[in-house]
Design a protein around this motif. Structure first.
Motif, short mmCIF file in Angstrom:
data_model
loop_
_atom_site.label_atom_id
_atom_site.label_comp_id
_atom_site.label_asym_id
_atom_site.label_seq_id
_atom_site.Cartn_x
_atom_site.Cartn_y
_atom_site.Cartn_z
N GLU A 188 11.89 2.39 69.45
CA GLU A 188 12.74 2.39 70.64
C GLU A 188 13.86 3.43 70.52
N ASP A 209 10.97 -2.19 67.52
CA ASP A 209 12.34 -2.32 68.04
C ASP A 209 13.15 -2.73 66.82
N ASP A 214 16.78 -5.72 67.85
CA ASP A 214 16.77 -6.24 69.21
C ASP A 214 18.06 -7.03 69.43
N GLY A 215 18.83 -6.61 70.44
CA GLY A 215 20.08 -7.33 70.72
C GLY A 215 21.23 -6.82 69.87
N ARG A 261 11.22 -2.97 77.29
CA ARG A 261 10.23 -1.90 77.18
C ARG A 261 8.85 -2.45 76.81
N GLU A 275 8.66 -4.24 73.31
CA GLU A 275 9.17 -5.60 73.56
C GLU A 275 8.20 -6.44 74.38
MG LIG Z 1 15.12 -5.03 72.23
#
Ligand SMILES: [Mg+2]
Ligand SMILES: O=P(O)(O)OC[C@H]1O[C@](O)(COP(=O)(O)O)[C@@H](O)[C@@H]1O
Ligand SMILES: [Mg+2]
Length: 300
Positions: free
Chosen positions: A79, A96, A99-100, A239, A243
């Motif tokens: 990503e 990813d 994430d977050g 995405r 994701e």
């Molecule tokens: Mg993410």
């Protein structure tokens, strides 16, 4: 005569998927240890036009070097980088890394997501041969799906990991929901669906701002997570390759359902590596209901 000692394609794919899961699990404590001191935003943006934190780049570099070194992995994509990187021959791995990562400052949950495709990128959902996520919560856990089976592991600080649940299945008596995006930006049909879920006395809101944290609640307690289509962004935020596909694959492998609003996430086809899609995942009845609600929108 065939060489009986050579692994079949299926065996070598499965061995590579296992090796990817192994590297991801063993790297999780290193990701965790690297987070303090890497909260700052760095200059520039990722390919989705979002700011990056030092931690995003750190985790990306770590996974690129470790997953890219694996036999059987041909391509690494993230990503955080515009183009896939050729690292040899074999499967394509999409990551990813964090994430977050906006949860770093408030010290809330974050994840890592990995999707493994038997095909060139951007791949299609039917080319997935495995997917997993790590959840950095109060403890570190990993949910890994392969061949329609989902296994949950706890990962110890030394990188050792052990099974805590075999054959994970989404509970049949759902109790949690979490919906992303600004409420004023929801389309009316999604807002109506959400109001129905909120008024169900057995349902409680659980939204933490990291998809993996929220999806893990849904897999643990049953329910629905959505990052929906928005008036301001028809494709939502998440995405497909990094994701949508992997989370759809994991939830469907656990007996749940996934959707982009009208079809399984695994049937979504986009030709851009960083393309987005609305995401709805959870128990089948909720996913059917949200699809029915959004179908009204299309007919209106
Ligand atoms: Mg993410
Ligand atoms: O901050 P918002 O708009 O609620 O968005 C939260 C969503 O964005 C994400 O953080 C996007 O993922 P990245 O952090 O990997 O960019 C999801 O994990 C989460 O569901
Ligand atoms: Mg990320």
């Amino acid at each position: 005569m065939p060489d009986r000692s050579a692994p079949s394609d299926a065996e070598s794919i499965s061995a590579t998927v296992d090796a990817v899961f192994d590297v991801v699990a063993q790297s999780a404590p290193d990701v965790r240890e690297g987070l303090p001191g890497r909260r700052a935003t760095i200059e520039g943006e990722n390919p989705s036009g979002e700011t990056q934190k030092q931690a995003d780049v750190y985790a990306d570099e770590l996974f690129e070097s470790r997953l890219g070194a694996l036999d059987g992995v041909g391509t690494y994509a993230s990503e955080e980088q515009p183009e896939p990187i050729d690292v040899g021959s074999g499967l394509s791995v999409c990551v990813d890394p964090l994430d977050g990562s906006s949860n770093l400052e408030p010290n809330a949950a974050m994840g890592t997501i990995v999707a493994i495709y038997d095909g060139d990128l951007p791949a299609t959902g039917d080319q997935l041969v495995g997917a997993a996520y790590v959840l950095y919560g109060a403890t570190t856990t990993m949910m890994a799906a392969q061949e329609s089976r989902v296994t949950e592991y706890v990962i110890h600080p030394d990188g050792q990991y052990q099974v805590i649940q075999e054959e994970v299945t989404i509970p049949e008596d759902p109790s949690v929901y979490g919906f992303g995006g600004r409420v004023p930006n929801w389309v009316d049909e999604f807002a109506d669906f959400a109001a129905g879920v909120e008024s169900d006395p057995s349902m409680k809101l659980r939204y933490g701002g990291a998809m993996i944290g929220d999806v893990n609640q849904v897999l643990t307690y049953g329910g629905i997570f959505a990052y929906p289509t928005l008036e301001t962004a028809a494709e939502g935020k998440l995405r497909v390759q990094f994701e949508g596909y992997p989370v759809g694959y994991i939830v469907e492998s656990a007996g749940g359902a996934s959707s982009d609003g009208s079809q399984s996430l695994l049937d979504v086809e986009k030709d851009d590596l960083h393309a987005r899609t609305p995401v709805y995942v959870g128990n089948r009845e909720f996913v059917d209901d949200v699809e029915a609600a959004l179908a009204d929108r299309e007919q209106a």
